[in-house]
Write a protein that holds these residues in place. Structure first.
Motif, PDB file in Angstrom:
ATOM      1  N   ALA C  90      10.833   0.736   6.047  1.00  0.00           N
ATOM      2  CA  ALA C  90       9.871  -0.365   6.068  1.00  0.00           C
ATOM      3  C   ALA C  90      10.356  -1.455   7.021  1.00  0.00           C
ATOM      4  CB  ALA C  90       9.682  -0.922   4.663  1.00  0.00           C
ATOM      5  N   ALA C 101       1.602  -4.870   7.841  1.00  0.00           N
ATOM      6  CA  ALA C 101       1.952  -4.537   6.465  1.00  0.00           C
ATOM      7  C   ALA C 101       1.305  -3.235   6.013  1.00  0.00           C
ATOM      8  CB  ALA C 101       1.543  -5.676   5.530  1.00  0.00           C
ATOM      9  N   THR C 104       2.692  -0.131   7.673  1.00  0.00           N
ATOM     10  CA  THR C 104       4.045   0.089   7.173  1.00  0.00           C
ATOM     11  C   THR C 104       3.992   0.751   5.799  1.00  0.00           C
ATOM     12  OG1 THR C 104       4.839  -1.849   8.339  1.00  0.00           O
ATOM     13  CG2 THR C 104       6.187  -1.040   6.525  1.00  0.00           C
ATOM     14  N   PHE C 105       3.135   0.180   4.955  1.00  0.00           N
ATOM     15  CA  PHE C 105       2.994   0.686   3.587  1.00  0.00           C
ATOM     16  C   PHE C 105       2.647   2.174   3.599  1.00  0.00           C
ATOM     17  CE2 PHE C 105       0.790   1.121  -0.476  1.00  0.00           C
ATOM     18  CZ  PHE C 105       1.666   0.465  -1.311  1.00  0.00           C
ATOM     19  N   PHE C 174       3.286  -8.407   3.911  1.00  0.00           N
ATOM     20  CA  PHE C 174       4.101  -7.389   3.253  1.00  0.00           C
ATOM     21  C   PHE C 174       4.937  -8.004   2.130  1.00  0.00           C
ATOM     22  CE2 PHE C 174       7.920  -4.798   2.816  1.00  0.00           C
ATOM     23  CZ  PHE C 174       7.367  -3.551   2.643  1.00  0.00           C
ATOM     24  N   LEU C 177       3.786  -8.157  -1.557  1.00  0.00           N
ATOM     25  CA  LEU C 177       3.944  -7.003  -2.448  1.00  0.00           C
ATOM     26  C   LEU C 177       4.998  -7.265  -3.514  1.00  0.00           C
ATOM     27  CD1 LEU C 177       3.174  -3.972  -2.882  1.00  0.00           C
ATOM     28  CD2 LEU C 177       5.086  -3.421  -1.384  1.00  0.00           C
ATOM     29  N   LEU C 247       7.693   4.108  -2.998  1.00  0.00           N
ATOM     30  CA  LEU C 247       6.968   2.921  -3.461  1.00  0.00           C
ATOM     31  C   LEU C 247       7.964   1.898  -4.025  1.00  0.00           C
ATOM     32  CD1 LEU C 247       4.313   1.464  -4.153  1.00  0.00           C
ATOM     33  CD2 LEU C 247       4.252   2.713  -6.299  1.00  0.00           C
ATOM     34  N   LEU C 250       9.584   0.234  -1.203  1.00  0.00           N
ATOM     35  CA  LEU C 250       8.713  -0.772  -0.576  1.00  0.00           C
ATOM     36  C   LEU C 250       8.794  -2.092  -1.339  1.00  0.00           C
ATOM     37  CD1 LEU C 250       5.584   1.383   0.278  1.00  0.00           C
ATOM     38  CD2 LEU C 250       6.929   0.034   1.895  1.00  0.00           C
ATOM     39  N   SER C 254      10.131  -5.638   0.149  1.00  0.00           N
ATOM     40  CA  SER C 254       9.350  -6.864   0.194  1.00  0.00           C
ATOM     41  C   SER C 254      10.021  -7.972  -0.626  1.00  0.00           C
ATOM     42  CB  SER C 254       7.947  -6.602  -0.344  1.00  0.00           C
ATOM     43  OG  SER C 254       8.019  -6.274  -1.708  1.00  0.00           O
TER      44      SER C 254
END
Lengths: 346, 509, 339
Positions: C90, C101, C104-105, C174, C177, C247, C250, C254
């Motif tokens: 990320a 964002a 990237t996600f 981002f 998140l 996830l 991520l 963030s």
């Protein structure tokens, strides 16, 4: 198991209550220190090491003198954990927070959240870039310059040198910059290798790397280690390869075990520049106490470093930090963030 | 050495045991003398397995006493019972040894884990193992993995271990259920020899042929109590009546050759290289039994029909179209169902798994058909299961009971109910009566015969009595080919006997 | 009649024991909350309780992935390093590749799914045992994540291995998140955890797909013979696990706003511990989603409370271990004799 858990929790809570019962007020000090019972949180990024132990010892000494109850926690190199510890300190409703190391990107917003909650914050060795957060700093550039100038004195201006360095840690970045600067100004110095790693076993991992580097660069004679854990790893490698008379280590930071490593016969670690981590801890608490009392300790609380060479230690028969403090007064104390109402640590 | 009227080796008195509301044992008394073979008979759920588990230390009785060699004993674990000299060979043969270890290692397992020398070499293990195998004239490849052994072979390994451990009491839980006739004969000879050596043997079975062959005494358990004891010569009709509360009806089927449409046909099929080619038609509405010794190719034939294996040569058609499958999923979708042998290994889930209940077990292969959207409707599952419980007389609390709470016969009924829950073209049953008592076997047979509808049923069994009871047509396999299509008992027995003696795969040297 | 009473009292006694085992962890959690509240009143304020949930969200999300692979008879040891790689990926995507964002996600989730697929293929197609395959992936990723940046942590303005300076930075969107709150109260990671938990719970407990996952874990042969495409399911389990791990990564990225070499160090063990503690929840004796989330929360509450009470950090691993041992004893030991 259930029972033991509960009793563990109870024991811990009793200890906490018992601890706060000792805190008494200081006559003549500004509020809230006149009544005592002030609670602060000290959140460190690191989880272990001599430096941290000495730092926390200093924190405790000064906190005790001020009647402060310090909740000390470590993120163990996990930046997300450090965020959560700070958040938790806010939840706990402490009167102030000391943030010891870390990375600004991850901490700026929680630090701001603390300020928003009316909790003053002081930071050591992490630039939170916030005018309301005083920075306690040991001048990294001064430390690196002190010890590297000693290296030039010892080894001349022409040698093959290497540096143990991991990017992304502000103090290491600043110390490394001095090394780059010195190399640039002295064309005789050949910067042949840069290596390093930061993990849970820094010294051992760096030792393994260092062995490889030393085998690849047989003429390497000076290693700059901008962190004592690095120095310890390099020393381990040099000792094991038996190169003690060829390779010299110029380090930063000091602790009792560092001193013992330096004064070992044949130790390659010949000089180090350091502030006293205990003093850093004490000054941080003093600065925070001033903030809590509504006074201004200044945006930058600078702690001057001292150069300590192997000869100094051996000649004066210094074996511990305490002896170093006793024989090097400059090392023992700092005027940083002092105020008349703040008692001297015992 | 032969001392038939010798002292009482094992005696249990007034044993009681309840599981929740279910009273499994209500004061059972039993004695076995040294040098005696006692047959313990009992219908499905009579408490046989519970009694065995108490004697062998797996369960703790609610009340009652137990003596071993005259001394009062109580066991907190199977290990204690074993150490005291009680060896048990369980029905589930996969627990009779350690998977992943070789035959030799399994034979010497007690020594390896316990008192043996500190250092062991492969050679010394094999030497010890051969000595142990020699005790019961067992001839198996010593470095075969235990997992690859057939149930019959696993059982012999377990018995050899018991003999080597110098057990004084040997408990066999339905030992012949997975053996072919020839294997059973060898087992009987072995048990007679052990009896002559003074071993007390408790033999749980409901196979009348077995009991006639070796039992000195038959004891019948019903409703958790001993309801009858029958000394030799055993009055079997009376014993069976005591066991199930009604006389045993011999099933008789057969008759005119069927002219119903052919569902599956094998033409010129050669199962493995070198085997003789054969043809086979399976017609709508018929039940075909395929019998033969262990390793004669019955299971392979079933796997070919199911689509798991392809024959070496020849063609297989299903409803007139060439039939080959890429796996069980496709076979099931095409209406070809198979109940593989060794139900714990092939069909059932551990009790803590979701879907290990009767309802879940029945539903597993039909989930995509029943719940195309994916969301499970538990009511529908339960409805099917409740219907099966009623139809097959499954003895269980309700549709949510897990299979480990059921006796072997009831487990097998659930497995059969699974494959009868949806209409099929071809139902393949591999040893469906393995570890099933007489009462449950009758129920299973009735269920199999009662609902073939437009499908064909093929049953592989090594038991000729079972074949006679269930099938319209009996075929015999030998050396991976069909050798007989005659339904009469005399010629059938002769064919099997001939097959057994001509078989190159023997267990004994 | 004596038989009557014995038949009635026996089930009652065993029902009480069963109920006690089912809810033991809930009761303990309640007692713990009360205990910490009593010892430290600040513990119970809603901000702190949400901090606890936020702190455990990543571990719980990873734990859900682990428990899905466990339910299918596998074991994903690579979740920690997948999450760590996701943090690096990320950061790299935004700081070096200058993606926004959303891309990237999506990119990072796809990487996670791809790693899961690789794990699954290694296990299902090549036939490497689950533990060994995911262990090797774990090491592979630990190194791989350092290669694009030459071992450096990724921050805005970092110097790349080729000497140039990275031009990108973390997209402020981002950071939402991990740092924003729903209705200004519930941290977004907690919301994400809840959504993941509910979906995974529904998948595993209420659909035929979950049933088949568990059937494969219980007896793969039986599931195969019942027509289940066992290989596809095992593959899917690892893809889910990898995606959930990314996830989690991520969220960490963030939260910390940079790509750190050491991020995600302890996640694997914490996630596995949460799954294992979950075995004891509701006396299921198997991996399950609700148990995993509760296991993570249980540990989170304990650690938060101990930190507030100033217990030194080294007691924390000890306490985690003690909880794990206790939960496993509860699962496998006590009352097993009944069966």
């Amino acid at each position: 198991m259930r029972r033991s858990l509960i009793s563990l929790a109870l024991a811990a809570s009793l200890a906490a209550i018992g601890g706060s019962a000792f805190a008494e007020g200081i006559a003549g000090a500004p509020a809230p220190f006149d009544k005592g019972g002030v609670k602060i949180a000290v959140v460190s990024f690191l989880g272990s090491g001599d430096w941290l132990q000495a730092f926390e010892a200093g924190v405790k000494r000064q906190a005790e003198a001020l009647g402060i109850e310090a909740n000390i926690s470590q993120a163990r190199n996990d930046i997300n954990q450090e965020r959560e510890l700070i958040q938790q300190a806010i939840n706990l409703g402490v009167k102030g927070i000391i943030i010891n190391n870390g990375q600004p990107e991850a901490l700026k917003d929680v630090a701001q959240a603390a300020l928003d909650a009316g909790i003053p914050v002081i930071a050591y060795d992490v630039n939170l870039d916030n005018p309301k957060i005083p920075q306690v700093e040991q001048s990294d550039a001064d430390m690196a310059r002190l010890v590297l100038e000693q290296a030039l004195k010892d080894e001349g201006t022409s040698f093959e040198g290497g540096v143990v360095y991991v990017a992304g840690f502000a103090p290491l970045d600043r110390r490394y910059a001095v090394w780059k600067d010195i190399v640039a100004k002295n064309p005789g110095i050949k910067d042949v290798a840069t290596w390093g790693v930061v993990n849970d076993t820094v010294a051992a991992s760096v030792a393994d790397q260092t062995k490889a580097v030393l085998r690849a660069n047989p003429n390497l004679s000076v290693v700059f280690t901008p962190w004592d854990e690095f120095a310890r790893g390099v020393k381990l490698a040099v000792d094991e390869l038996g190169l003690g008379d060829k390779v010299k280590i110029y380090g930063v930071d000091i602790s009792t075990s560092d001193i013992q490593a330096i004064i070992e016969p044949g130790s390659p670690w010949v000089a180090t520049a350091a502030t006293n981590p205990s003093v850093v801890g004490e000054a941080s608490v003093r600065g925070l106490a001033q903030l809590i009392a509504g006074q201004d300790p200044g945006h930058s609380i600078l702690i001057q470093p001292t150069l300590v060479t192997k000869n100094d230690l051996v000649d004066n028969n210094i074996k511990t930090i305490e002896e170093l403090q006793a024989k090097f007064p400059a090392f023992k104390d700092s005027d940083a963030a002092k105020a008349p109402w703040i008692p001297e640590p015992k | 050495m032969s001392a038939p009227q010798a002292s009482i080796a094992l005696s249990v008195t007034g044993i009681e045991k309840s599981f929740g509301p279910t009273r499994a044992l209500a004061g059972a008394d039993l004695t076995v003398a040294a040098g005696e073979i006692v047959a313990l008979m009992g219908a499905n759920g009579a408490g046989k397995s519970t009694l065995v588990k108490i004697i062998s230390g797996s369960y703790w009785p609610d009340a009652g006493t137990m003596t071993l060699g005259g001394k009062a004993v109580s066991f907190a674990s199977p290990r204690e019972a074993k150490a005291a000299g009680i060896a048990t060979v369980h029905q589930a043969t996969d627990q009779a040894g350690a998977a992943g270890l070789t035959v030799a290692e399994n034979l010497t397992l007690d020594e390896l884990c316990g008192t043996g020398p500190l250092f062991v070499s492969g050679r010394s293990i094999r030497r010890r193992a051969r000595a142990i195998a020699g005790l019961i004239d067992l001839d198996l490849p010593m470095d075969r993995d235990f997992l690859d052994l057939r149930p019959a072979e696993r059982q012999l390994v377990a018995i050899a271990r018991a003999v080597a451990a110098k057990a004084s009491v040997l408990i066999l839980d339905e030992p012949t259920s997975s053996l072919s006739t020839a294997e059973a004969e060898r087992l009987f000879a072995l048990l007679k020899r052990l009896r002559a050596q003074g071993m007390a043997i408790l033999y749980i079975s409901h196979r009348l042929g077995d009991l006639a062959a070796i039992a000195d005494r038959a004891v019948v358990l019903r409703g958790g109590r001993i309801v009858g004891a029958f000394p030799r010569p055993i009055d079997f009709p009376a014993a069976v009546a005591a066991m199930i509360g009604r006389p045993l009806e011999a099933a008789a089927h057969g008759g005119e050759p069927s002219t119903a449409p052919i569902i599956a046909a094998l033409r010129n099929v050669q199962l493995i290289p070198g085997a003789v080619r054969f043809d086979l038609d399976l017609r709508s509405g018929e039940v075909v039994a395929i019998t033969g010794t262990l390793g004669s190719g019955k299971s392979r034939l079933l796997r070919v029909l199911f689509g798991l294996d392809t024959p070496h040569a020849g063609t297989v058609t299903l409803d007139g179209k060439p039939w080959h499958s890429d796996g069980p999923g496709r076979s099931i979708a095409k209406g070809v169902f198979m109940v593989a042998e060794d139900r714990w290994q092939s069909s059932l889930l551990p009790p803590e798994t979701p879907g290990a209940s009767i309802a879940g077990t029945i539903a597993l292969p039909h989930l995509p058909r029943w719940f195309p959207a994916g969301i499970i409707d538990a009511t529908r599952e339960r409805l099917v299961a409740t219907d099966a419980i009623r139809r097959l007389g499954i003895k269980a609390r309700n549709a949510d009971a897990t299979l480990d709470q059921l006796s072997g016969g009831n487990q097998q009924k659930v497995v059969l109910a699974r494959w009868q829950a949806e209409p099929c073209r071809l139902l393949l049953l591999d040893e469906p009566f393995q570890g099933v008592d007489v009462g449950a076997r009758e129920d299973l047979i009735a269920a199999i015969r009662g609902s073939q509808g437009g499908s064909a049923t093929v049953i592989a069994t090594s038991d000729t009595e079972e074949a006679l009871e269930v099938a319209d047509r009996i075929l015999v396999m030998r050396d991976h080919t069909l050798i007989s299509a005659d339904g009469s008992e005399g010629s059938l027995a002769a064919a099997i006997g001939g097959a057994a003696s001509a078989s190159p795969r023997k267990l004994e040297p | 009649m004596t038989t009557d009473t014995s038949q009635k009292s026996a089930p009652r006694a065993s029902n009480i024991a069963e109920t006690a085992r089912r809810y033991a962890l809930f009761v303990l959690l309640g007692l713990m909350l009360l205990g910490f509240w009593w010892a430290q009143p600040a513990f119970i304020n809603s901000a702190n309780l949400f901090s606890i949930l936020q702190a455990v969200s990543v571990v719980a999300i990873l734990g859900v992935g682990v428990s899905i692979t466990m339910s299918a008879g596998g074991f994903d040891l690579s979740v920690g390093s997948v999450a760590a790689s996701a943090v690096m990926a990320a950061s790299y995507a935004m700081v070096v590749l200058q993606l926004d964002a959303v891309s990237t996600f999506i990119l990072v989730l796809a990487i996670g799914a791809l790693i899961g697929l690789a794990n699954g293929l290694l296990i299902v197609k090549v036939g490497v045992p689950d533990l060994l395959a995911t262990l090797s992936t774990m090491f592979l990723l630990a190194g791989l994540q350092l290669i694009p940046t030459g071992g450096r942590s990724i921050t805005a303005g970092m110097v790349l291995p080729d000497g140039s300076t990275a031009k990108g930075a973390y997209d402020p969107a981002f950071l939402l998140l991990g740092r924003s709150r729903l209705f200004d109260i519930v941290p977004l990671p907690v919301v994400i955890m809840a959504v993941v938990a509910v979906i995974a719970w529904f998948l595993m407990e209420r659909t035929r797909f979950g049933r088949v996952f568990y059937a494969i874990g219980g007896n793969e042969t039986a599931a195969h013979l019942a027509g289940a495409p066992t290989k596809a399911y095992r593959l899917a389990a690892y893809i889910i696990s990898g995606t959930l791990a990314s996830l989690g990564g991520l969220i960490i990225a963030s939260r910390v706003g940079r790509g750190d070499v050491s991020a995600g160090n302890s996640l694997l063990l914490d996630a596995v511990a949460a799954s294992l503690i979950g075995f004891a929840v509701l006396d299921k004796r198997r991996p399950h989603v609700l148990g995993t989330v509760l296991g993570a929360i249980f540990v989170g509450v304990l650690l938060n409370g101990l930190t507030m009470l100033n217990a030194p950090y080294y007691t924390q691993d000890f306490v985690k271990g003690a909880v794990l041992v206790g939960a496993l004893a509860l699962t496998f030991g006590l009352g097993k004799r009944k069966r």
